[in-house]
Design a protein around this motif. Structure first.
Motif, mmCIF file in Angstrom:
data_model
loop_
_atom_site.group_PDB
_atom_site.id
_atom_site.type_symbol
_atom_site.label_atom_id
_atom_site.label_comp_id
_atom_site.label_asym_id
_atom_site.label_seq_id
_atom_site.Cartn_x
_atom_site.Cartn_y
_atom_site.Cartn_z
ATOM 1 N N SER A 1 -62.431 -0.183 67.886
ATOM 2 C CA SER A 1 -63.138 0.347 66.713
ATOM 3 C C SER A 1 -62.468 -0.101 65.424
ATOM 4 O O SER A 1 -63.141 -0.465 64.447
ATOM 5 N N ASP A 2 -61.126 -0.081 65.398
ATOM 6 C CA ASP A 2 -60.392 -0.516 64.209
ATOM 7 C C ASP A 2 -60.667 -1.984 63.901
ATOM 8 O O ASP A 2 -60.834 -2.366 62.734
ATOM 9 N N PHE A 3 -60.694 -2.807 64.943
ATOM 10 C CA PHE A 3 -60.961 -4.233 64.727
ATOM 11 C C PHE A 3 -62.357 -4.446 64.157
ATOM 12 O O PHE A 3 -62.536 -5.202 63.186
ATOM 13 N N LEU A 4 -63.350 -3.774 64.728
ATOM 14 C CA LEU A 4 -64.711 -3.927 64.229
ATOM 15 C C LEU A 4 -64.827 -3.478 62.783
ATOM 16 O O LEU A 4 -65.525 -4.099 61.975
ATOM 17 N N GLU A 5 -64.126 -2.412 62.442
ATOM 18 C CA GLU A 5 -64.150 -1.941 61.056
ATOM 19 C C GLU A 5 -63.478 -2.948 60.129
ATOM 20 O O GLU A 5 -63.958 -3.209 59.020
ATOM 21 N N SER A 6 -62.370 -3.521 60.580
ATOM 22 C CA SER A 6 -61.653 -4.491 59.744
ATOM 23 C C SER A 6 -62.453 -5.764 59.518
ATOM 24 O O SER A 6 -62.252 -6.473 58.536
ATOM 25 N N GLU A 7 -63.364 -6.055 60.429
ATOM 26 C CA GLU A 7 -64.166 -7.283 60.337
ATOM 27 C C GLU A 7 -65.596 -7.005 59.888
ATOM 28 O O GLU A 7 -66.480 -7.849 60.044
ATOM 29 N N SER A 8 -65.847 -5.812 59.356
ATOM 30 C CA SER A 8 -67.224 -5.404 59.050
ATOM 31 C C SER A 8 -67.892 -6.300 58.015
ATOM 32 O O SER A 8 -69.116 -6.428 58.009
ATOM 33 N N ASN A 9 -67.110 -6.933 57.162
ATOM 34 C CA ASN A 9 -67.699 -7.786 56.130
ATOM 35 C C ASN A 9 -67.649 -9.266 56.486
ATOM 36 O O ASN A 9 -68.029 -10.109 55.688
ATOM 37 N N ALA A 10 -67.149 -9.554 57.670
ATOM 38 C CA ALA A 10 -67.018 -10.961 58.076
ATOM 39 C C ALA A 10 -68.281 -11.429 58.789
ATOM 40 O O ALA A 10 -68.813 -10.724 59.637
ATOM 41 N N PHE A 11 -68.711 -12.633 58.454
ATOM 42 C CA PHE A 11 -69.906 -13.196 59.102
ATOM 43 C C PHE A 11 -69.449 -13.952 60.353
ATOM 44 O O PHE A 11 -69.471 -15.167 60.428
ATOM 45 N N ARG A 12 -68.993 -13.184 61.346
ATOM 46 C CA ARG A 12 -68.528 -13.754 62.601
ATOM 47 C C ARG A 12 -68.572 -12.653 63.644
ATOM 48 O O ARG A 12 -68.711 -11.475 63.304
ATOM 49 N N ASP A 13 -68.441 -13.019 64.885
ATOM 50 C CA ASP A 13 -68.524 -12.015 65.936
ATOM 51 C C ASP A 13 -67.521 -12.328 67.047
ATOM 52 O O ASP A 13 -67.867 -12.452 68.211
ATOM 53 N N ASP A 14 -66.248 -12.446 66.651
ATOM 54 C CA ASP A 14 -65.179 -12.732 67.600
ATOM 55 C C ASP A 14 -65.076 -11.646 68.658
ATOM 56 O O ASP A 14 -65.391 -10.477 68.413
ATOM 57 N N GLY A 15 -64.607 -12.042 69.816
ATOM 58 C CA GLY A 15 -64.303 -11.094 70.873
ATOM 59 C C GLY A 15 -63.056 -11.524 71.609
ATOM 60 O O GLY A 15 -62.535 -12.631 71.400
ATOM 61 N N SER A 16 -62.541 -10.654 72.477
ATOM 62 C CA SER A 16 -61.349 -11.001 73.242
ATOM 63 C C SER A 16 -61.237 -10.142 74.487
ATOM 64 O O SER A 16 -61.616 -8.966 74.485
ATOM 65 N N THR A 17 -60.686 -10.725 75.536
ATOM 66 C CA THR A 17 -60.273 -9.952 76.691
ATOM 67 C C THR A 17 -58.903 -9.337 76.416
ATOM 68 O O THR A 17 -58.248 -9.665 75.421
ATOM 69 N N ALA A 18 -58.454 -8.476 77.312
ATOM 70 C CA ALA A 18 -57.077 -7.966 77.278
ATOM 71 C C ALA A 18 -56.667 -7.630 78.699
ATOM 72 O O ALA A 18 -57.330 -6.848 79.381
ATOM 73 N N SER A 19 -55.606 -8.254 79.155
ATOM 74 C CA SER A 19 -54.988 -7.894 80.429
ATOM 75 C C SER A 19 -53.549 -7.517 80.117
ATOM 76 O O SER A 19 -52.766 -8.359 79.667
ATOM 77 N N THR A 20 -53.209 -6.247 80.329
ATOM 78 C CA THR A 20 -51.902 -5.756 79.915
ATOM 79 C C THR A 20 -51.199 -5.040 81.054
ATOM 80 O O THR A 20 -51.837 -4.469 81.938
#
Length: 361
Positions: free
Chosen positions: A186-205
């Motif tokens: 949610s924090d990432f989506l909020e930080s990118e709310s004004n960006a014209f892009r739609d990055d995503g990522s996996t996470a294996s931890t």
């Protein structure tokens, strides 16, 4: 990893078609794993960033420039000079590697990250060995970006920091991981709310707290352990054609379409990921979590992006990890093997070795 071109148009068409077919099902039937707390605007731990205070004493992480400052029980010895100073794209050669061991010799880790045949590097990794309230804690993560590198980079910068500041990190680690994954998304989506892009990522931890190892996964990166001489996957790739994942997506109003491979909305070849705003709520960041007791049977752990697993079998990976004395060497060999076999993706690998018979550094 995936093609994001024409993402908005494809998603809108898929969503519109799903809405016409399903009607009110769009808002019902979202499956949630038993260990997952549903995402809301507050998780009962709002403001957790300030809770930790002096709780966390950082001894080493993959971005430290001076790990020699580590002291006490978790004082670490660096295996590779200047490894931590290398950029995560490996510099001009597209390659980075390094490794460390704990002073008591019972824990060794190494990593290797290679841009490979891709023009850009979208993989990131993070390694932290630290103390929280006097408790030794080790954290290892592989983040494989798609549609850009920003989501994976954000996870490297924030996911483990957020997790260690969760008020229940030591007392209910599974809950802390689940809530932190979703809040960081949610924090990432909020930080990118004004960006014209739609990055995503996996996470294996993998998080080692005391004698317990917690492996959490979102996406198609993978964690495999060697236990009593046998390879055991501690994560199951989140693919749209997985029966439970397809049901979850369709219950949320989404569609799974064949487009060269099975894809959410005909776009994304995985069913869970951080970011991917245009595919919410079908693509979620709710992790699946496995717990293992660290005993004499646990020999090694391999975390890697799908650039490795596309070319290397689970059994082969842990076998090589066991036979190499230095985990950095094992990680490097695994990336080299995957590349030599034609892997067309970025390749990132972390190898952790458990030495139960060691008593000194």
């Amino acid at each position: 990893m995936v093609c994001i071109s024409s993402l908005r148009a494809l998603v809108l068409r898929a969503a519109a078609g799903a809405s016409r077919r399903r009607g009110s099902r769009v808002l019902c039937g979202r499956a949630v794993d038993a260990c997952v707390t549903p995402r809301t605007r507050g998780h009962g731990w709002r403001g957790f960033r300030a809770v930790a205070g002096a709780r966390t004493k950082m001894m080493l992480d993959s971005s430290d420039s001076d790990p020699a400052s580590a002291v006490g029980q978790l004082q670490l010895q660096r295996r590779a000079a200047a490894a931590g100073a290398q950029p995560q794209d490996g510099g001009a050669g597209g390659y980075a590697s390094g490794g460390w061991q704990r002073e008591d010799g019972k824990l060794k880790c190494g990593y290797s990250s290679f841009r490979g045949k891709r023009a850009t590097m979208e993989d990131f990794y993070d390694v932290k060995l630290t103390e929280v309230d006097g408790q030794p804690v080790s954290l290892f993560g592989v983040f494989d970006g798609h549609g850009g590198s920003r989501a994976a980079e954000y996870l490297k910068e924030h996911l483990f920091e957020n997790l260690m500041k969760h008020p229940k990190f030591l007392t209910d680690t599974k809950l802390a991981i689940s809530e932190t994954y979703q809040k960081t998304d949610s924090d990432f989506l909020e930080s990118e709310s004004n960006a014209f892009r739609d990055d995503g990522s996996t996470a294996s931890t993998a998080v080692l707290v005391g004698g317990h190892l917690y492996v959490a996964n979102v996406g198609d990166s993978r964690a495999v352990i060697s236990k009593a001489g046998k390879a055991m996957a501690l994560s199951v790739d989140h693919k749209p054609n997985r029966t439970d994942e397809r049901k979850r997506i369709e219950n949320a109003g989404g569609v799974v379409i064949w487009a060269g491979t099975w894809r959410v909305g005909g776009v994304l070849a995985m069913s869970r990921a951080f970011g991917n705003r245009l595919l919410k709520p079908f693509v979620v960041a709710e992790p699946e979590i496995q717990e293992e007791l660290v005993d004499g049977d646990l020999e090694s752990l391999v975390l890697a992006s799908d650039g490795l697993w596309d070319a290397v079998e689970n059994e082969e990976a842990v076998s090589l990890a066991k036979t190499e004395d230095v985990p950095e060497s094992a990680a490097r060999k695994l990336t080299e093997i995957a590349y030599s076999r034609g892997s067309a993706d970025n390749i990132t690998c972390i190898v952790v070795q458990f030495q139960h018979d060691k008593t000194g550094g």
